[in-house]
Design a protein around this motif. Structure first.
Motif, PDB file in Angstrom:
ATOM      1  N   GLY A  68      -0.898  50.017  59.447  1.00 12.24           N
ATOM      2  CA  GLY A  68      -1.114  49.357  59.138  1.00 12.24           C
ATOM      3  C   GLY A  68      -1.886  48.085  59.759  1.00 12.24           C
ATOM      4  O   GLY A  68      -2.605  47.218  59.732  1.00 12.24           O
ATOM      5  N   LYS A  69      -0.237  47.443  59.931  1.00 11.82           N
ATOM      6  CA  LYS A  69      -0.969  45.943  60.921  1.00 11.82           C
ATOM      7  C   LYS A  69      -1.727  46.095  61.499  1.00 11.82           C
ATOM      8  O   LYS A  69      -2.544  45.334  62.270  1.00 11.82           O
ATOM      9  CB  LYS A  69       0.543  45.329  60.944  1.00 11.82           C
ATOM     10  CG  LYS A  69       0.589  43.834  61.415  1.00 11.82           C
ATOM     11  CD  LYS A  69       0.389  42.781  60.578  1.00 11.82           C
ATOM     12  CE  LYS A  69      -0.387  41.718  61.374  1.00 11.82           C
ATOM     13  NZ  LYS A  69      -0.207  40.510  60.273  1.00 11.82           N
ATOM     14  N   LEU A  70      -0.707  47.116  62.896  1.00 11.08           N
ATOM     15  CA  LEU A  70      -1.592  47.324  64.039  1.00 11.08           C
ATOM     16  C   LEU A  70      -2.690  47.373  64.574  1.00 11.08           C
ATOM     17  O   LEU A  70      -4.290  46.979  64.769  1.00 11.08           O
ATOM     18  CB  LEU A  70      -0.735  48.186  65.280  1.00 11.08           C
ATOM     19  CG  LEU A  70      -1.773  48.428  66.245  1.00 11.08           C
ATOM     20  CD1 LEU A  70      -0.952  47.337  67.057  1.00 11.08           C
ATOM     21  CD2 LEU A  70      -0.808  49.769  67.201  1.00 11.08           C
ATOM     22  N   ARG A  71      -3.293  48.648  62.816  1.00  8.58           N
ATOM     23  CA  ARG A  71      -4.601  48.649  62.651  1.00  8.58           C
ATOM     24  C   ARG A  71      -5.935  47.641  62.758  1.00  8.58           C
ATOM     25  O   ARG A  71      -6.402  47.926  63.362  1.00  8.58           O
ATOM     26  CB  ARG A  71      -4.733  49.946  61.913  1.00  8.58           C
ATOM     27  CG  ARG A  71      -6.412  50.692  61.954  1.00  8.58           C
ATOM     28  CD  ARG A  71      -6.325  51.231  61.003  1.00  8.58           C
ATOM     29  NE  ARG A  71      -5.535  51.822  59.103  1.00  8.58           N
ATOM     30  CZ  ARG A  71      -4.141  52.451  58.674  1.00  8.58           C
ATOM     31  NH1 ARG A  71      -4.320  53.257  59.794  1.00  8.58           N
ATOM     32  NH2 ARG A  71      -4.126  51.637  58.008  1.00  8.58           N
ATOM     33  N   GLN A  72      -5.295  46.866  61.254  1.00 13.21           N
ATOM     34  CA  GLN A  72      -5.690  45.750  61.281  1.00 13.21           C
ATOM     35  C   GLN A  72      -6.307  44.561  63.035  1.00 13.21           C
ATOM     36  O   GLN A  72      -7.199  43.824  63.153  1.00 13.21           O
ATOM     37  CB  GLN A  72      -5.156  44.939  60.163  1.00 13.21           C
ATOM     38  CG  GLN A  72      -5.445  43.695  59.428  1.00 13.21           C
ATOM     39  CD  GLN A  72      -4.998  42.762  58.735  1.00 13.21           C
ATOM     40  OE1 GLN A  72      -4.224  42.717  58.728  1.00 13.21           O
ATOM     41  NE2 GLN A  72      -4.955  41.683  59.207  1.00 13.21           N
ATOM     42  N   VAL A  73      -4.924  44.805  63.228  1.00 11.37           N
ATOM     43  CA  VAL A  73      -4.614  44.125  64.254  1.00 11.37           C
ATOM     44  C   VAL A  73      -5.844  44.171  65.236  1.00 11.37           C
ATOM     45  O   VAL A  73      -6.613  42.951  66.062  1.00 11.37           O
ATOM     46  CB  VAL A  73      -3.200  43.174  64.612  1.00 11.37           C
ATOM     47  CG1 VAL A  73      -3.716  42.320  66.380  1.00 11.37           C
ATOM     48  CG2 VAL A  73      -2.683  41.899  63.706  1.00 11.37           C
ATOM     49  N   LEU A  74      -5.776  45.234  65.994  1.00  9.93           N
ATOM     50  CA  LEU A  74      -6.872  45.788  67.209  1.00  9.93           C
ATOM     51  C   LEU A  74      -8.425  45.618  66.925  1.00  9.93           C
ATOM     52  O   LEU A  74      -9.082  45.238  67.181  1.00  9.93           O
ATOM     53  CB  LEU A  74      -6.532  47.275  67.091  1.00  9.93           C
ATOM     54  CG  LEU A  74      -5.102  47.916  68.423  1.00  9.93           C
ATOM     55  CD1 LEU A  74      -4.254  48.493  67.633  1.00  9.93           C
ATOM     56  CD2 LEU A  74      -5.241  47.368  69.157  1.00  9.93           C
ATOM     57  N   ARG A  75      -8.614  46.002  65.249  1.00 10.08           N
ATOM     58  CA  ARG A  75     -10.197  45.923  64.710  1.00 10.08           C
ATOM     59  C   ARG A  75     -10.454  44.651  65.269  1.00 10.08           C
ATOM     60  O   ARG A  75     -11.536  43.989  65.997  1.00 10.08           O
ATOM     61  CB  ARG A  75     -10.076  45.870  63.286  1.00 10.08           C
ATOM     62  CG  ARG A  75     -10.537  47.899  63.419  1.00 10.08           C
ATOM     63  CD  ARG A  75     -10.799  48.092  61.906  1.00 10.08           C
ATOM     64  NE  ARG A  75     -10.131  49.978  62.133  1.00 10.08           N
ATOM     65  CZ  ARG A  75     -10.251  49.983  60.652  1.00 10.08           C
ATOM     66  NH1 ARG A  75      -9.430  49.558  59.899  1.00 10.08           N
ATOM     67  NH2 ARG A  75      -9.865  52.449  60.944  1.00 10.08           N
ATOM     68  N   GLU A  76      -9.430  43.741  64.168  1.00 11.21           N
ATOM     69  CA  GLU A  76      -9.384  42.175  64.686  1.00 11.21           C
ATOM     70  C   GLU A  76      -9.989  41.766  66.013  1.00 11.21           C
ATOM     71  O   GLU A  76     -11.355  41.060  66.733  1.00 11.21           O
ATOM     72  CB  GLU A  76      -8.915  41.057  63.777  1.00 11.21           C
ATOM     73  CG  GLU A  76      -8.984  41.511  61.852  1.00 11.21           C
ATOM     74  CD  GLU A  76      -7.911  40.547  61.765  1.00 11.21           C
ATOM     75  OE1 GLU A  76      -7.578  41.178  59.940  1.00 11.21           O
ATOM     76  OE2 GLU A  76      -7.127  40.408  62.443  1.00 11.21           O
ATOM     77  N   ALA A  77      -9.183  42.126  66.656  1.00 10.53           N
ATOM     78  CA  ALA A  77      -8.908  41.569  68.336  1.00 10.53           C
ATOM     79  C   ALA A  77     -10.359  42.085  68.639  1.00 10.53           C
ATOM     80  O   ALA A  77     -11.759  41.269  69.689  1.00 10.53           O
ATOM     81  CB  ALA A  77      -7.979  41.934  68.983  1.00 10.53           C
ATOM     82  N   LEU A  78     -10.666  43.096  68.148  1.00  9.63           N
ATOM     83  CA  LEU A  78     -12.114  43.893  69.066  1.00  9.63           C
ATOM     84  C   LEU A  78     -13.489  42.674  68.798  1.00  9.63           C
ATOM     85  O   LEU A  78     -14.270  42.489  69.371  1.00  9.63           O
ATOM     86  CB  LEU A  78     -12.581  45.145  68.750  1.00  9.63           C
ATOM     87  CG  LEU A  78     -11.407  46.106  69.451  1.00  9.63           C
ATOM     88  CD1 LEU A  78     -11.329  47.727  68.970  1.00  9.63           C
ATOM     89  CD2 LEU A  78     -11.376  46.349  71.059  1.00  9.63           C
TER      90      LEU A  78
END
Ligand code: C5P
Length: 228
Positions: free
Chosen positions: A168-178
């Motif tokens: 869940g954390k990785l999904r959220q952070v990848l989206r925000e980073a993009l």
């Protein structure tokens, strides 16, 4: 230690492997009689702590269904995206948020169980981590092909995969980073940007990424030795 952590492996395998200059994607090149992708996935299929393996495939993939691993009960597939990060996100979208994911490139067929187990142990202690190896060569920064200066290699590492994070954390952070325009070349680069602590775990040097044609013979040699 949290012994009840569940693990899913994510294998981005949707690239076209332009640098290998062959007729089909490099993850399907044969190594000792099996596709590179089969070697890269095998350890996760055999490992008792890994519940599922999600493989991201190119929308034009014609080869995966012909592999023996395609019918394995742990395996499911998704369609990947334009960049590696899009392929990883497509896989994360079908994984429960409370799982830990181990993201591993299809182009790294020589991973060994001892190194995978180090990441699993850290994850059970709630620690994000990636396999890596310290830089050995003297490193130069250059401008237009001329050396500008020598970089202190003591702080430099080669980032490898697997890379291990809560889904869940990785999904959220990848989206925000993009959205923020970060150049996400691996999962850790997004987590660093978000200020998350990511541990470096020293791995075997021979966990190589097959990138150029000459890497193939080396991978064949390493895998043959591991089998012995
Ligand atoms: O090209 P490179 O070796 O950096 O790719 C790393 C991994 O990411 C490979 O396993 C490749 O198949 C995968 N990839 C992907 N989707 C893309 C590009 C690369 O799954 N769009």
């Amino acid at each position: 230690m949290n012994k009840s952590v569940s693990f899913t492996a994510v294998i981005p395998a949707a690239g076209i492997g332009q640098r290998m200059a062959c007729d089909y994607p490099k993850q399907y090149l044969p190594i000792n009689g099996q596709a590179m992708l089969s070697h890269s996935v095998r350890l996760f299929l055999e490992h008792p702590a890994i519940e599922r393996v999600v493989v991201a495939l190119n929308c034009q993939d014609q080869w995966f269904s012909g592999l023996e691993i395609a019918n394995h009960s742990k395996i499911s597939t998704v369609i990947g995206g334009e960049q590696r990060v899009d392929s990883v996100l497509a896989a994360l979208d079908v994984i429960e948020s409370n799982q830990w994911v181990l993201v591993h490139d299809a182009a790294r067929p020589c991973l060994v169980k001892d190194d995978l187990d180090k990441l699993i142990t850290l994850a059970k202690n709630n620690q994000c981590a990636i396999l890596a190896s310290p830089v050995r060569d003297t490193m130069k920064r250059a401008v237009s092909g001329i050396i500008d200066h020598t970089v202190d290699r003591n702080e430099l590492w080669h980032a490898m995969t697997p890379q291990s994070f809560p889904c869940g954390k990785l999904r959220q952070v990848l989206r925000e980073a993009l959205i923020a325009g970060v150049n996400v070349t691996d999962e850790a680069s997004a987590m660093e940007w978000a200020g998350e602590a990511v541990h470096l775990v020293t791995a075997r040097q021979d966990n190589l990424k097959v990138t150029h044609p000459e890497d193939l013979a080396l991978a064949e040699f390493i895998l043959a030795r591991q089998k012995r």
